[in-house]
Motif scaffolding. Structure first.
Motif, PDB file in Angstrom:
ATOM      1  N   GLU A   1       0.855  -1.297   0.003  1.00  0.00           N
ATOM      2  CA  GLU A   1       0.100  -0.215  -0.040  1.00  0.00           C
ATOM      3  C   GLU A   1       0.753   1.200  -0.074  1.00  0.00           C
ATOM      4  N   LYS A   2       1.984   1.179   0.802  1.00  0.00           N
ATOM      5  CA  LYS A   2       2.877   2.403   0.806  1.00  0.00           C
ATOM      6  C   LYS A   2       3.523   2.739  -0.556  1.00  0.00           C
ATOM      7  N   ILE A   3       3.881   1.321  -1.230  1.00  0.00           N
ATOM      8  CA  ILE A   3       4.571   1.735  -2.445  1.00  0.00           C
ATOM      9  C   ILE A   3       3.507   2.168  -3.662  1.00  0.00           C
ATOM     10  N   SER A   4       2.412   1.731  -3.450  1.00  0.00           N
ATOM     11  CA  SER A   4       1.329   2.132  -4.222  1.00  0.00           C
ATOM     12  C   SER A   4       1.077   3.568  -3.934  1.00  0.00           C
ATOM     13  N   SER A   5       0.665   4.047  -3.092  1.00  0.00           N
ATOM     14  CA  SER A   5       0.468   5.336  -2.710  1.00  0.00           C
ATOM     15  C   SER A   5       1.566   6.347  -2.898  1.00  0.00           C
ATOM     16  N   ASP A   6       2.755   6.045  -3.035  1.00  0.00           N
ATOM     17  CA  ASP A   6       3.850   6.842  -3.028  1.00  0.00           C
ATOM     18  C   ASP A   6       4.111   7.116  -4.634  1.00  0.00           C
ATOM     19  N   GLY A   7       3.649   6.076  -5.371  1.00  0.00           N
ATOM     20  CA  GLY A   7       3.558   5.873  -6.816  1.00  0.00           C
ATOM     21  C   GLY A   7       3.962   6.861  -7.833  1.00  0.00           C
TER      22      GLY A   7
END
Length: 132
Positions: A126-132
């Motif tokens: 989720e963190k990776i996706s939101s930082d995307g």
């Protein structure tokens, strides 16, 4: 475990999610006699895992990390295992470096990552996706 103390300072800079490698639960060698070999950085961890599974580790053979196995070495390992009535076993990392013809002669210990917090993987993604 954090044997090197690396976590002492890092948790101030980023979240730390703990996990460990565990043998796959359906592994056929649990409780059996094994002759273990490995070409990894810390082979003693592999051997300890086998013992934790209830295996009797009859003998071990260490190779350098990333060792390219030769057919004659595999034949010798199988003969050594047979001499002590044991199953020759290695890690997944080593298994991919075995000659193709030898792969049916060696048992591979499969492992899976077990998170201390089962939601950790989703939190990371989720963190990776939101930082995307």
């Amino acid at each position: 475990s954090d044997a090197t103390g690396a976590l002492n300072g890092i948790h101030h800079y980023c979240p730390v999610h703990k996990a460990h490698l565990a043998p796959c639960p359906d592994d056929a060698i649990a409780g059996k006699r094994v002759f273990a070999f490995a070409g990894i950085g810390r082979p003693e961890k592999f051997y300890a895992t086998l013992r934790q599974m209830g295996c009797t580790v009859t003998a071990t053979k260490d190779f350098p990390d990333h060792h390219p196995y030769m057919p004659d070495q595999i034949i010798q390992l199988c003969e050594d295992a047979a001499a002590v009535d044991a199953i020759p076993v290695t890690t997944e990392k080593d298994y991919v470096r075995l000659p193709d013809d030898a792969k049916t002669m060696i048992h591979v210990l499969r492992v899976e990552l077990e998170w201390t917090d089962p939601a950790a993987a989703n939190q990371i993604l989720e963190k990776i996706s939101s930082d995307g």
